[in-house]
Design a protein around this motif. Structure first.
Motif, PDB file in Angstrom:
ATOM      1  N   LYS A 171       0.712  -1.323   0.030  1.00 20.01           N
ATOM      2  CA  LYS A 171      -0.096  -0.181  -0.121  1.00 20.01           C
ATOM      3  C   LYS A 171       0.971   1.122   0.104  1.00 20.01           C
ATOM      4  O   LYS A 171       0.710   2.175  -0.827  1.00 20.01           O
ATOM      5  CB  LYS A 171      -0.889   0.126   1.279  1.00 20.01           C
ATOM      6  CG  LYS A 171      -2.246  -0.776   1.167  1.00 20.01           C
ATOM      7  CD  LYS A 171      -3.090  -0.542   2.192  1.00 20.01           C
ATOM      8  CE  LYS A 171      -4.198  -1.659   2.304  1.00 20.01           C
ATOM      9  NZ  LYS A 171      -3.733  -2.769   3.112  1.00 20.01           N
ATOM     10  N   ARG A 199       2.742   7.666  -0.603  1.00 23.34           N
ATOM     11  CA  ARG A 199       1.223   6.978  -0.992  1.00 23.34           C
ATOM     12  C   ARG A 199       0.673   7.125   0.578  1.00 23.34           C
ATOM     13  O   ARG A 199       1.363   6.821   1.500  1.00 23.34           O
ATOM     14  CB  ARG A 199       1.397   5.723  -1.595  1.00 23.34           C
ATOM     15  CG  ARG A 199       1.674   5.486  -3.128  1.00 23.34           C
ATOM     16  CD  ARG A 199       1.376   4.164  -3.544  1.00 23.34           C
ATOM     17  NE  ARG A 199       1.876   3.169  -3.046  1.00 23.34           N
ATOM     18  CZ  ARG A 199       3.121   2.582  -3.272  1.00 23.34           C
ATOM     19  NH1 ARG A 199       3.800   3.174  -4.412  1.00 23.34           N
ATOM     20  NH2 ARG A 199       3.334   1.735  -2.948  1.00 23.34           N
ATOM     21  N   SER A 212      -2.658   5.620   2.534  1.00 25.59           N
ATOM     22  CA  SER A 212      -3.949   4.886   2.639  1.00 25.59           C
ATOM     23  C   SER A 212      -4.746   4.976   3.738  1.00 25.59           C
ATOM     24  O   SER A 212      -4.208   5.187   4.696  1.00 25.59           O
ATOM     25  CB  SER A 212      -3.572   3.074   2.430  1.00 25.59           C
ATOM     26  OG  SER A 212      -3.020   2.664   3.799  1.00 25.59           O
ATOM     27  N   ASP A 272      -8.111   0.861   3.890  1.00 25.01           N
ATOM     28  CA  ASP A 272      -7.662  -0.311   3.123  1.00 25.01           C
ATOM     29  C   ASP A 272      -7.616   0.287   1.906  1.00 25.01           C
ATOM     30  O   ASP A 272      -7.695  -0.434   0.868  1.00 25.01           O
ATOM     31  CB  ASP A 272      -8.358  -1.550   3.074  1.00 25.01           C
ATOM     32  CG  ASP A 272      -8.092  -2.308   4.407  1.00 25.01           C
ATOM     33  OD1 ASP A 272      -6.864  -2.171   5.016  1.00 25.01           O
ATOM     34  OD2 ASP A 272      -8.753  -3.066   5.022  1.00 25.01           O
ATOM     35  N   VAL A 273      -7.692   1.803   1.552  1.00 26.11           N
ATOM     36  CA  VAL A 273      -7.633   2.160  -0.078  1.00 26.11           C
ATOM     37  C   VAL A 273      -6.488   2.969  -0.079  1.00 26.11           C
ATOM     38  O   VAL A 273      -6.372   3.877   0.905  1.00 26.11           O
ATOM     39  CB  VAL A 273      -9.079   2.803  -0.136  1.00 26.11           C
ATOM     40  CG1 VAL A 273      -9.019   3.653  -1.399  1.00 26.11           C
ATOM     41  CG2 VAL A 273     -10.188   1.875  -0.120  1.00 26.11           C
ATOM     42  N   VAL A 274      -5.737   3.038  -1.249  1.00 21.88           N
ATOM     43  CA  VAL A 274      -4.811   4.107  -1.217  1.00 21.88           C
ATOM     44  C   VAL A 274      -5.530   5.252  -1.880  1.00 21.88           C
ATOM     45  O   VAL A 274      -6.279   5.321  -2.814  1.00 21.88           O
ATOM     46  CB  VAL A 274      -3.730   3.361  -2.246  1.00 21.88           C
ATOM     47  CG1 VAL A 274      -2.737   4.525  -2.624  1.00 21.88           C
ATOM     48  CG2 VAL A 274      -2.928   2.282  -1.779  1.00 21.88           C
ATOM     49  N   ASP A 292       1.845   5.020  11.461  1.00 21.96           N
ATOM     50  CA  ASP A 292       1.069   3.955  10.640  1.00 21.96           C
ATOM     51  C   ASP A 292       0.795   2.567  11.206  1.00 21.96           C
ATOM     52  O   ASP A 292      -0.064   2.019  11.103  1.00 21.96           O
ATOM     53  CB  ASP A 292       1.666   3.621   9.203  1.00 21.96           C
ATOM     54  CG  ASP A 292       1.107   4.692   8.278  1.00 21.96           C
ATOM     55  OD1 ASP A 292       0.845   5.689   8.891  1.00 21.96           O
ATOM     56  OD2 ASP A 292       1.383   4.492   7.175  1.00 21.96           O
ATOM     57  N   GLY A 326     -14.670   3.820   2.833  1.00 20.20           N
ATOM     58  CA  GLY A 326     -14.081   2.800   2.181  1.00 20.20           C
ATOM     59  C   GLY A 326     -15.359   1.553   1.753  1.00 20.20           C
ATOM     60  O   GLY A 326     -14.885   0.720   1.214  1.00 20.20           O
TER      61      GLY A 326
END
Length: 318
Positions: free
Chosen positions: A21, A40, A42, A45-47, A219, A258
């Motif tokens: 990710k 990047r 996220s 669970d989405v970039v 993170d 998401g």
């Protein structure tokens, strides 16, 4: 300002490439990894579609800081950080579990508790707890490492029964996990913070256990501010967090969690700059160090490539 959201290098001796990710990982000569921490970001669970300036540098340097600070407890995979966004080190065979340790009833544990469950990964949780209360002592609640989809909670007994980790290794992983969390808790306290929960990943190299991936970053970890924690807890108020929770909240306020059918909200320059500043604040607060921005933001791709090639040209892994 330019950000790194994708890499496409071809290093000497390169045998593999993996895109996570956030991280791009290059395998070199079956004994070395080059890990580039991209910009990047996220959430859920989405970039997200836009990179965050300096985020890669923040995460890479936070992990390197704590790897160095815990190297006396357990050896780690990092050999060098030739560029602010890059770590190079030993290629390890990862264990198929993540070691999650929790000092407080927060996040996933709190949601399970609120649903009536009193056991997590085979560990009993006492009755009468409120969200964000501390456990009498930290609990280890491992998860599987899913190649696709979400990680799943798994008990110590099931890990051993399924042969995911052999007993002597697992006992060592538990010992390292407790020692790392103790050190992380002590370091956080000096910064006026509470290390709430975190996860560690370990791997084998030449039969020896190493700490891999990242450690105590925003993170992978949850932090509370120590000041006012008791008062907020007594009043049943939400705890003040030092994490990327602020980004999740902005997305929720703009209609995105998401879920299927939801559209990622447009991130204008103002929100991108605000998120970048927050990540820098996280770095300075967690480590106690002044953030020094990389000076090569005009052409970071070239700078990364030159740094890695120079390192690879000068070093071979022992």
């Amino acid at each position: 300002m330019k950000t790194i959201t994708a890499t496409n290098y071809h290093f000497p001796g390169q045998k593999s490439f993996y895109k996570g990710k956030v991280r791009d990982v290059y395998g070199i000569n079956d004994d070395m990894l080059v890990m580039i921490v991209s910009d990047r970001v996220s959430a859920f669970d989405v970039v997200l579609p836009r990179g965050i300036p300096y985020k890669g540098q923040v995460l890479n340097q936070t992990a390197a800081h704590f790897m160095k600070a815990t190297a006396d407890i357990v050896p780690n995979w990092i050999v060098a950080t030739p560029h602010p966004m890059v770590s190079v080190g030993k290629l390890c065979q990862p264990f198929k579990v993540e070691m999650v340790i929790r000092g407080y009833l927060s996040g996933h544990a709190a949601r399970e508790y609120a649903a009536g469950k009193r056991e997590l990964s085979g560990v009993k949780m006492p009755e009468g707890m409120r969200e964000n209360d501390g456990f009498r002592e930290p609990i280890i609640t491992p998860t599987t490492k899913a190649d696709v989809g979400h990680d799943e909670d798994i008990s110590r007994d099931d890990i051993l029964k399924l042969g995911l980790v052999e007993k002597t290794h697992y006992e060592q992983l538990e010992h390292y996990t407790r020692m790392l969390f103790k050190r992380g808790t002590e370091m956080a306290a000096k910064q006026g913070l509470i290390l709430v929960d975190t996860k560690y990943e370990f791997g084998l190299h030449d039969g020896k256990i190493y700490l891999i991936d990242e450690v105590h970053t925003p993170d992978s970890s949850r932090y509370f501010y120590k000041e006012g924690y008791e008062e907020r807890q007594k009043k049943g108020e939400t705890q003040k967090q030092l994490s990327k929770e602020f980004l999740r909240q902005w997305l929720i306020e703009n209609g995105f969690q998401g879920k299927p059918g939801q559209k990622i909200p447009a991130m204008d320059d103002a929100i991108i700059e605000a998120v970048s500043k927050r990540y820098i604040e996280l770095y300075e607060h967690i480590t106690g160090l002044k953030f020094i921005a990389s000076t090569d933001m005009a052409d970071p791709e070239k700078s990364i490539e030159e740094s890695v090639l120079k390192f690879l040209g000068e070093h071979t892994m022992a």
